[in-house]
Motif scaffolding. Sequence first.
Motif, mmCIF file in Angstrom:
data_model
loop_
_atom_site.group_PDB
_atom_site.id
_atom_site.type_symbol
_atom_site.label_atom_id
_atom_site.label_comp_id
_atom_site.label_asym_id
_atom_site.label_seq_id
_atom_site.Cartn_x
_atom_site.Cartn_y
_atom_site.Cartn_z
ATOM 1 N N SER A 123 0.663 -1.660 -0.233
ATOM 2 C CA SER A 123 -0.006 0.063 0.310
ATOM 3 C C SER A 123 0.842 0.686 0.204
ATOM 4 C CB SER A 123 -1.110 0.287 1.147
ATOM 5 O OG SER A 123 -1.390 1.265 1.506
ATOM 6 N N PRO A 124 0.697 2.058 -0.765
ATOM 7 C CA PRO A 124 1.229 3.211 -0.410
ATOM 8 C C PRO A 124 0.749 4.334 -0.383
ATOM 9 C CG PRO A 124 0.097 3.533 -2.854
ATOM 10 C CD PRO A 124 -0.005 1.881 -2.495
ATOM 11 N N GLN A 125 0.115 4.505 0.275
ATOM 12 C CA GLN A 125 -1.693 5.201 0.867
ATOM 13 C C GLN A 125 -2.219 4.961 1.837
ATOM 14 O OE1 GLN A 125 -2.606 3.154 -1.205
ATOM 15 N NE2 GLN A 125 -5.130 2.640 -0.848
ATOM 16 N N ILE A 126 -1.915 4.059 2.267
ATOM 17 C CA ILE A 126 -2.275 3.961 3.672
ATOM 18 C C ILE A 126 -1.978 3.956 4.909
ATOM 19 C CG2 ILE A 126 -3.507 1.965 5.727
ATOM 20 C CD1 ILE A 126 -4.179 0.635 4.044
ATOM 21 N N GLN A 127 -2.381 5.464 5.909
ATOM 22 C CA GLN A 127 -1.385 6.418 7.146
ATOM 23 C C GLN A 127 -1.941 5.653 8.103
ATOM 24 O OE1 GLN A 127 -3.231 10.019 5.965
ATOM 25 N NE2 GLN A 127 -1.660 9.987 3.668
ATOM 26 N N ARG A 128 -3.106 5.297 8.535
ATOM 27 C CA ARG A 128 -3.680 4.363 10.428
ATOM 28 C C ARG A 128 -4.549 3.405 9.528
ATOM 29 N NH1 ARG A 128 -7.785 7.563 13.931
ATOM 30 N NH2 ARG A 128 -6.707 5.914 15.701
ATOM 31 N N LEU A 129 -3.350 2.208 11.017
ATOM 32 C CA LEU A 129 -4.533 0.463 10.538
ATOM 33 C C LEU A 129 -4.765 0.850 12.787
ATOM 34 C CD1 LEU A 129 -5.034 -1.759 9.719
ATOM 35 C CD2 LEU A 129 -2.744 -2.256 9.913
ATOM 36 N N ASP A 130 -6.148 0.883 12.577
ATOM 37 C CA ASP A 130 -6.529 0.524 14.264
ATOM 38 C C ASP A 130 -6.797 -1.626 14.294
ATOM 39 O OD1 ASP A 130 -7.209 0.022 16.473
ATOM 40 O OD2 ASP A 130 -8.719 1.899 16.497
ATOM 41 N N VAL A 131 -5.785 -2.066 14.989
ATOM 42 C CA VAL A 131 -6.398 -3.457 15.540
ATOM 43 C C VAL A 131 -5.748 -3.286 17.290
ATOM 44 C CG1 VAL A 131 -4.944 -4.155 13.462
ATOM 45 C CG2 VAL A 131 -3.339 -3.860 14.662
ATOM 46 N N ARG A 132 -5.761 -2.502 17.212
ATOM 47 C CA ARG A 132 -6.576 -2.546 19.169
ATOM 48 C C ARG A 132 -7.491 -4.254 19.264
ATOM 49 N NH1 ARG A 132 -7.575 2.904 20.927
ATOM 50 N NH2 ARG A 132 -8.517 2.926 18.418
ATOM 51 N N ILE A 155 1.734 6.659 8.827
ATOM 52 C CA ILE A 155 2.346 6.958 10.219
ATOM 53 C C ILE A 155 1.461 6.941 11.435
ATOM 54 C CG2 ILE A 155 2.349 9.175 8.733
ATOM 55 C CD1 ILE A 155 -0.057 10.554 9.069
ATOM 56 N N ARG A 156 0.312 6.125 11.121
ATOM 57 C CA ARG A 156 0.033 6.201 13.181
ATOM 58 C C ARG A 156 -0.185 4.003 12.855
ATOM 59 N NH1 ARG A 156 -4.843 9.027 16.848
ATOM 60 N NH2 ARG A 156 -5.208 7.316 18.250
ATOM 61 N N LEU A 157 -0.365 3.449 14.100
ATOM 62 C CA LEU A 157 -0.680 2.097 13.771
ATOM 63 C C LEU A 157 -1.029 1.780 15.542
ATOM 64 C CD1 LEU A 157 -0.703 -0.721 13.051
ATOM 65 C CD2 LEU A 157 1.700 -1.434 13.657
ATOM 66 N N ASP A 158 -2.386 1.740 15.682
ATOM 67 C CA ASP A 158 -2.706 1.603 17.391
ATOM 68 C C ASP A 158 -2.885 0.348 17.405
ATOM 69 O OD1 ASP A 158 -3.450 4.562 17.265
ATOM 70 O OD2 ASP A 158 -5.297 3.847 15.871
ATOM 71 N N LEU A 159 -2.004 -0.378 18.379
ATOM 72 C CA LEU A 159 -2.156 -1.546 19.080
ATOM 73 C C LEU A 159 -2.171 -1.681 20.315
ATOM 74 C CD1 LEU A 159 1.757 -2.358 17.728
ATOM 75 C CD2 LEU A 159 -0.720 -3.370 16.552
ATOM 76 N N ASP A 160 -2.517 -2.547 20.870
ATOM 77 C CA ASP A 160 -3.029 -2.939 22.438
ATOM 78 C C ASP A 160 -1.357 -2.258 23.082
ATOM 79 O OD1 ASP A 160 -5.408 -3.662 22.172
ATOM 80 O OD2 ASP A 160 -4.624 -5.729 22.107
ATOM 81 N N GLN A 161 -1.795 -1.577 24.539
ATOM 82 C CA GLN A 161 -1.062 -1.254 25.043
ATOM 83 C C GLN A 161 -0.308 -2.625 25.201
ATOM 84 O OE1 GLN A 161 -1.548 1.627 27.344
ATOM 85 N NE2 GLN A 161 -0.372 2.597 28.552
#
Length: 180
Positions: A123-132, A155-161
């Motif tokens: 992917s050349p465009q996805i900026q944020r992915l949330d997999v929490r 620029i942002r990957l949301d993961l569990d803390q």
Amino acid sequence: MQLGDLLKYNSTLKTLDLSNNTMSDSGLEEICDALSSQKTGLRTLILSNNHITHLGMSHLQNVLPRLKTLETLNLGKNNLENRGIHTLKESLMINRSLLQLGLASTGITCEGAVTLAEILAESPQIQRLDVRQNQVLAGGLMALSLALKINCSLIRLDLDQHLKEEKFTQKLKYIISSSS
């Protein structure tokens, strides 16, 4: 069905938030049929907590490559599982407008994370992915980490803390504590 009819001719609605309904896979089919008629318009589609399963992803798979303006897709709190992510894989790779993908609490495990890593690598465009709030363990995190070495857009990957413990680690802790 009525909302689908309205969407077919929409060119001004930018955000559609249908979260916390009971749309299910059949409702998603109606929405996707309507979206396939759109040339311009919708930028944000929020479908979280709608009782959508991996079966509904086939409808989204068909329309996603044709959505040229969709920038945000939130499918969180639906039971998509790894099968749903795998179904969407090709269409997510083809789509060039999607910037944010929300997949929190969708039943993804390491297998689904590996599929997402493959998508990110292409992917050349996805900026944020949330997999929490998924069961992404060390193997899935490693795959995502490797994909980030290739991907230049995220620029942002949301993961569990806190990293979830794997069963092997839990068993090892039990063996060690019971032998003491």
